[in-house]
Design a protein around this motif. Structure first.
Motif, PDB file in Angstrom:
ATOM      1  N   SER A  78      -3.961  13.199  -0.354  1.00 51.46           N
ATOM      2  CA  SER A  78      -4.870  13.453   0.757  1.00 51.46           C
ATOM      3  C   SER A  78      -6.298  13.539   0.235  1.00 51.46           C
ATOM      4  O   SER A  78      -6.548  14.065  -0.864  1.00 51.46           O
ATOM      5  N   ARG A  79      -7.225  13.036   1.037  1.00 52.83           N
ATOM      6  CA  ARG A  79      -8.631  13.156   0.643  1.00 52.83           C
ATOM      7  C   ARG A  79      -9.062  14.603   0.688  1.00 52.83           C
ATOM      8  O   ARG A  79      -9.723  15.096  -0.236  1.00 52.83           O
ATOM      9  N   THR A  88       0.839  -1.193   0.000  1.00 55.17           N
ATOM     10  CA  THR A  88       0.000   0.000   0.000  1.00 55.17           C
ATOM     11  C   THR A  88       0.879   1.250   0.000  1.00 55.17           C
ATOM     12  O   THR A  88       1.893   1.309   0.701  1.00 55.17           O
ATOM     13  N   ARG A  89       0.497   2.254  -0.803  1.00 59.04           N
ATOM     14  CA  ARG A  89       1.254   3.506  -0.800  1.00 59.04           C
ATOM     15  C   ARG A  89       0.282   4.670  -0.823  1.00 59.04           C
ATOM     16  O   ARG A  89      -0.835   4.561  -1.329  1.00 59.04           O
ATOM     17  N   LYS A  90       0.703   5.787  -0.280  1.00 62.12           N
ATOM     18  CA  LYS A  90      -0.136   6.969  -0.238  1.00 62.12           C
ATOM     19  C   LYS A  90      -0.174   7.627  -1.608  1.00 62.12           C
ATOM     20  O   LYS A  90       0.867   7.874  -2.221  1.00 62.12           O
TER      21      LYS A  90
END
Length: 200
Positions: free
Chosen positions: A191-192, A186-188
């Motif tokens: 931002s929402r 998993t990677r960012k």
């Protein structure tokens, strides 16, 4: 629709296969029609059924339709088996809830294997450039392997002895014994909601 600068429809040159003329999947049945239909009823009542009925009863019904299943196999509810006469499972293996054996070709599972929840094993594909005819290849999962939840195992692959397949992995090539494989970590992506420093 894709068009060029003259307005000509470029998509019209892309071929489309007439599916009404595609060879039927009954080529993979290997049993009379009445046996396939009778299995569909038995599967619904005893195998796919979500009730927590006996794992042993599930195995007995599968064996009655030709499945080759060893001793002390655990077969959980909501499982599906396309053709039990093409399913082979060794001793002490665990089949998790919701596993789908879409076995138009043979699936060979060794002893002490775990196939976890909602994994799909599919041996079939189609001749997508020709006539969409059914193409099948067997799957082999060797002793001690663990295919974790929601994986997809494609026809023609072998998962080696005591290999481990991480959740939600598509297995489309052989896996060596004692190997752990999985999706990319998993990677960012961002931002929402942007912070005040990032602006709107």
């Amino acid at each position: 629709m894709t068009s060029d600068n003259t307005g000509r429809n470029l998509d019209a040159d892309v071929p489309v296969i007439d599916l009404s003329a595609a060879p039927g999947e009954r080529a993979a049945w290997d049993r009379p029609k009445f046996v396939v239909y009778l299995w569909a009823i038995a599967e619904l009542v005893f195998v796919t059924n979500a009730w927590q009925i006996s794992s042993g009863l599930r195995v007995k019904v599968l064996r009655a339709f030709g499945a080759d299943i060893g001793e002390n196999v655990v077969f959980r509810p909501r499982t599906r088996v396309k053709f039990p006469w093409k399913l082979h499972i060794g001793d002490r293996s665990w089949i998790g809830e919701g596993v789908w054996f879409h076995n138009q070709d043979h699936i060979h599972i060794g002893s002490d294997v775990v196939v976890s929840q909602e994994t799909m094993l599919t041996t079939g594909s189609h001749a997508h450039r020709r006539d969409m005819a059914l193409i099948t290849k067997p799957i082999t999962i060797e002793d001690g392997a663990w295919v974790t939840s929601r994986c997809m195992v494609l026809g023609g692959v072998t998962i080696g002895r005591s290999a481990l397949v991480g959740p939600m992995t598509v297995v489309n090539e052989d896996i060596a014994p004692n190997t752990v494989v999985g999706k990319a970590p998993t990677r960012k992506l961002g931002s929402r909601f942007p912070s005040s420093r990032e602006g709107i």
